[in-house]
Design an enzyme around this catalytic site. Structure first.
Site, PDB file in Angstrom:
ATOM      1  N   ARG A  64      -4.404 -13.471  -9.842  1.00  0.00           N
ATOM      2  CA  ARG A  64      -4.815 -14.608 -10.660  1.00  0.00           C
ATOM      3  C   ARG A  64      -5.518 -14.154 -11.921  1.00  0.00           C
ATOM      4  O   ARG A  64      -6.281 -13.194 -11.894  1.00  0.00           O
ATOM      5  CB  ARG A  64      -5.769 -15.491  -9.880  1.00  0.00           C
ATOM      6  CG  ARG A  64      -5.054 -16.264  -8.835  1.00  0.00           C
ATOM      7  CD  ARG A  64      -5.932 -17.344  -8.272  1.00  0.00           C
ATOM      8  NE  ARG A  64      -5.135 -18.167  -7.397  1.00  0.00           N
ATOM      9  CZ  ARG A  64      -4.563 -19.298  -7.782  1.00  0.00           C
ATOM     10  NH1 ARG A  64      -4.712 -19.750  -9.001  1.00  0.00           N
ATOM     11  NH2 ARG A  64      -3.855 -19.992  -6.922  1.00  0.00           N
ATOM     12  N   ASP A  77      14.099  31.284   1.117  1.00  0.00           N
ATOM     13  CA  ASP A  77      13.531  30.802   2.386  1.00  0.00           C
ATOM     14  C   ASP A  77      14.377  29.603   2.843  1.00  0.00           C
ATOM     15  O   ASP A  77      15.111  29.011   2.041  1.00  0.00           O
ATOM     16  CB  ASP A  77      12.069  30.405   2.123  1.00  0.00           C
ATOM     17  CG  ASP A  77      11.469  29.637   3.262  1.00  0.00           C
ATOM     18  OD1 ASP A  77      11.599  30.092   4.414  1.00  0.00           O
ATOM     19  OD2 ASP A  77      10.874  28.564   3.011  1.00  0.00           O
TER      20      ASP A  77
END
Ligand code: ADQ
Length: 785
Positions: free
Chosen positions: A66, A550
């Site tokens: 609001r 990895d």
């Protein structure tokens, strides 16, 4: 939709005495990011100074459901009272723009949207977002905001309703807010988003405009995960919030619950002060909101306040007033309070004449069924109470079902000897703070605060009589003891609280949040540069290129169960092409056991290294120990310790590798698992002090591995056997740092850390997707595609 003639918006905190100064500052502008004449004058007219100030301050946008001004029935604008708008006074002369809903347009006013927008913009510095259409209003406002989130965040699961279409409306209206913000936000603007109606907005803004600095403050509680988990869209909502740079709560408890939800719903680790999210540091903070001290100070010097006080004195001077002020909301516990009053009046007939209960309950959300039902229920209960305890001349409970002016409210606070503030759950509760402050107002009587222990304010107001609002007997006792206090006793409890609430008022709250929003994000130690063209050029130019990658967290994203993190077809194809490139050798180094690598990657033209370097295999060859002389006698000592941890922690297990032991806690209760992991690391560090091992806490694991093998040593071996002119090593984990440390030894080594965190690597890629794109680019460049 409720009528907004009252000075209070349906959500009190979002109403306000709107700062005329701020409105004026904005109304002067045509270009919102140009300094006003007043600012120029204040800054002494020196342009560089003006510009600096203007640049710094003119970029704050406040977004709340609001606006601080609301439409009344006749299409006029009224200012609403409450916490948030007035809190913005704390920003002093910092001009801000406000984005929000001006309330429901009447059918006649609906045609005049453009005129209203102009008026709001020019007179009030506000940008309206209209949500009057049926879908938005019902799904977003009445539905998801007020019938799903509001009850759920207040622990009232039985009241919460779940309707999938409501969430679509919620998303759509959040998007509508985002569009308006994006239209008005200049580069680098600060956007402060408020409350539960707009929880998706931070992520929407971040996605569209990473340059914005976004803050989010939750005015209501964040409930424990047991409650929050009930929300079907919990993950989306949490991700929405994580779009912010700073997320604030009233209490540390709410922050703790939020972190727990992050961990349990998103598997997102965090610290009390923040979390690393996609390489960004999202900060968390505790900012208990204060009341609008300035407004009370001002109003209590006015004759109208004095007149109200005199009227109260005339009408009730011989009686003690026990005052309640709240929105008529089921979280405020009014029926429970009435039970306590019933008990008190029943048990203390002598008090029926000299005590009067004032209940000021401003109507709220009257379009939502539950609120209308509550109003009827409260009215009925009050009727019964008065029927039972009234005498011909005196009625013990006075019920006002409307908002009241600030001067009357201040007079009531000052006059009442007891405030009965007993919400069932409340984010903070400003009424309690206003009452405490008004003890120092002109003509105020000494007073005592009775406060629910479940209101956020209870943590700050130690001098209150704290009660369990569900315990009618206990509340009745508290009323009796508050009334029996002497003025001296009351003041002794009240004075320290008053100093505190005056110091930590709304302005201080807003200043501290916006001040923190200004702080640069604390980014972890991060010397690595984003992978860029310089690196790619080097890679293209290499004649003998080695790629050492990895697996988990680098090539493959983490998933719930490690065994499910098998390579997808797309990844296998990519690796196949990399391994087949001329002048290129591919190595995959992993903490995984050889069986996994063999099964899923064994067919690739790649060197495979398992168990962080303990086992290795050339393409198509046999597996062998990398260091046959490694001492592994410690395995038998350490294994029982991990197994005991697994026995005592449900959902955990021990993985036994040839050169390492791993305790996995991914499936344990996240908080219990993390706590036990900490304990385990402590115990292992002691036990293994003289063993050739390294204890390492990784992603949901604690690993004990041989010191005599490492990915770095594996890299040494590969470099020796390949004799490359360039090696690129890429990994996300702490164990990959042993490869990165070889940078000093080999100038031919380029190192890339995947994800955030401190590293020895020279370069960084944000995540698995980026690694794959990077590898794809290498394929393209080296094949000339
Ligand atoms: P609310 O639930 O609206 O706010 P609260 O903090 O008590 O609750 O604020 C209410 C405000 O409205 C107060 O400033 C009070 O003076 C005013 N008010 C209430 N009844 C009134 C009446 N009859 N007439 C006039 N004024 C009246 C939400 C959260 C709270 C949190 C605030 C601020 O639910 O827990 O404290 O936001 O973050």
């Amino acid at each position: 939709m409720g009528k907004h003639r009252s000075l209070l918006g349906p959500k009190g905190a979002l109403g306000a005495l709107y700062s005329a100064r701020t409105a004026a500052a904005w109304s002067e502008r045509i270009d919102p990011f140009r300094p006003s004449g007043a600012e120029r004058a204040r800054a002494g007219g020196t342009w560089p100074l003006v510009l600096l100030r203007w640049w710094r301050v003119s970029r704050l946008i406040i977004v709340s459901n609001r606006l601080p001004v609301q439409l009344d029935d006749r299409g006029g604008l009224v200012r609403s009272t409450g916490g948030l708008t007035s809190a913005m006074r704390g920003l002093g002369e910092v001009p801000h723009r406000w984005v929000g809903w001006p309330g429901q347009l009447s059918s006649s006013a609906a045609d005049g949207r453009e005129a209203l927008t102009r008026r709001l913009r020019e007179e009030q510095g506000c940008e309206p977002v209209f949500i009057d259409d049926e879908v938005a209003y019902e799904q977003f406002y009445e539905g998801y905001s007020n019938a799903t989130l509001w009850p759920l965040l207040h622990y009232m699961t039985e009241r919460a309703r779940f309707e999938p279409s409501w969430f679509h409306g919620y998303e759509a209206v959040n998007r509508r807010f985002a569009d308006v913000v994006l239209e008005v936000a200049g580069r680098g603007a600060r956007v402060w988003v408020h409350d539960y109606q707009l929880m998706l907005l931070p992520a929407m803004l971040r996605a569209a405009r990473p340059d914005l600095r976004i803050g989010f403050f939750l005015h209501v509680p964040f409930p424990s995960h047991e409650v929050f988990r009930v929300l079907p869209e919990r993950e989306t909502v949490l991700r929405g919030l994580l779009g912010a740079d700073l997320i604030g709560f009233h209490t540390f408890g709410y922050l703790r619950h939020f972190r727990s939800a992050l961990l349990r719903s998103l598997d997102q680790d965090s610290m009390p002060d923040g979390a690393l999210v996609d390489g960004r540091h999202v900060r968390f903070g505790v900012y208990p909101i204060g009341h609008n001290r300035e407004a009370f100070d001002r109003v209590t010097t006015q004759p109208r306040y004095q007149a109200q006080l005199e009227e109260l004195q005339r009408d009730f001077g011989d009686r003690r007033i026990v005052l309640s002020v709240e929105r008529l909301d089921y979280t405020k516990g009014i029926p429970h309070k009435l039970q306590a009053i019933d008990r008190f009046l029943g048990e203390h007939p002598e008090r029926r004449k000299d005590t009067v209960f004032f209940i000021l309950a401003v109507p709220s959300r009257q379009s939502v069924d539950a609120y209308r039902e509550l109003t009827a229920r409260v009215q009925l209960a009050i009727g019964e109470l008065n029927g039972r305890y009234s005498t011909f001349s005196r009625q013990p409970v006075h019920f006002y079902n409307r908002g009241t002016s600030l001067e009357r409210l201040a007079a009531l606070y000052a006059f009442a000897e007891v405030a009965l503030v007993t919400p069932l759950v409340d984010g903070m509760n400003l009424v309690a703070k206003e009452y405490v402050d008004c003890r120092g107002a002109p003509g105020a009587r000494p007073g005592t605060l009775i406060l629910s222990e479940t209101a956020g304010a209870a943590q700050e107001l130690a001098g209150a009589i704290l009660v369990n609002p569900y315990d009618a007997q206990g509340v009745a006792r508290a009323i009796a003891s508050a009334i029996a206090r002497t003025p001296h006793e009351a003041s002794a409890a009240m004075d320290p609280m008053r100093s505190r609430v005056r110091k930590h008022d709304a302005e201080a709250w807003a200043r501290s949040f916006v001040g923190d929003l200004e702080l640069e994000s604390r980014v972890p130690l991060d010397p690595a540069a984003e992978v860029g063209d310089a690196l790619l050029e080097r890679i293209v130019g290499a004649t003998r290129l080695g790629l050492i990658l990895d697996y988990d967290g680098t090539l493959r994203r983490f998933v719930g169960k490690p065994e499910d993190a098998t390579p997808e077809l797309e990844l296998l194809e990519l690796l196949e092409r990399l391994g087949a490139l001329t002048g290129t050798r591919l190595g995959i180094v992993s903490g995984r056991p050889e069986a996994f690598l063999q099964q899923h990657l064994g067919h690739l033209p790649a060197w495979l290294v398992a168990e962080h370097g303990f086992r290795q295999r050339v393409p198509g060859g046999e597996w062998e120990d990398a260091n046959p002389r490694a001492d592994l006698t410690w395995l038998d000592v350490v294994r029982p310790i991990l197994e005991q941890a697994a026995d005592l922690t449900p959902g955990t297990h021990v993985e036994v590798k040839k050169s390492a032991l791993v305790w996995h806690y991914r499936r344990a209760d996240p908080e219990f698992g993390a706590w036990k992991a900490g304990e385990l690391v402590g115990a292992l560090t002691e036990v293994a002090a003289n063993m050739p091992v390294e204890v390492h806490r990784g992603h949901k694991i604690v690993e004990v591995a041989s010191q005599q093998v490492s990915k770095g040593a594996a890299l040494d071996a590969l470099v020796q056997s390949w004799a490359p002119d360039l090696v690129v090593a890429c990994g996300d984990d702490r164990t990959d740092e042993s490869m990165f440390h070889r940078r000093d030894a080999y100038p031919l080594l380029e190192t890339i850390k995947v994800g955030p965190g401190a590293t020895y690597a020279a370069w960084r890629l944000p995540g698995v997707a980026a690694v794959r794109r990077f590898l794809q680019r290498i394929v393209e460049l080296r094949t000339g595609e």
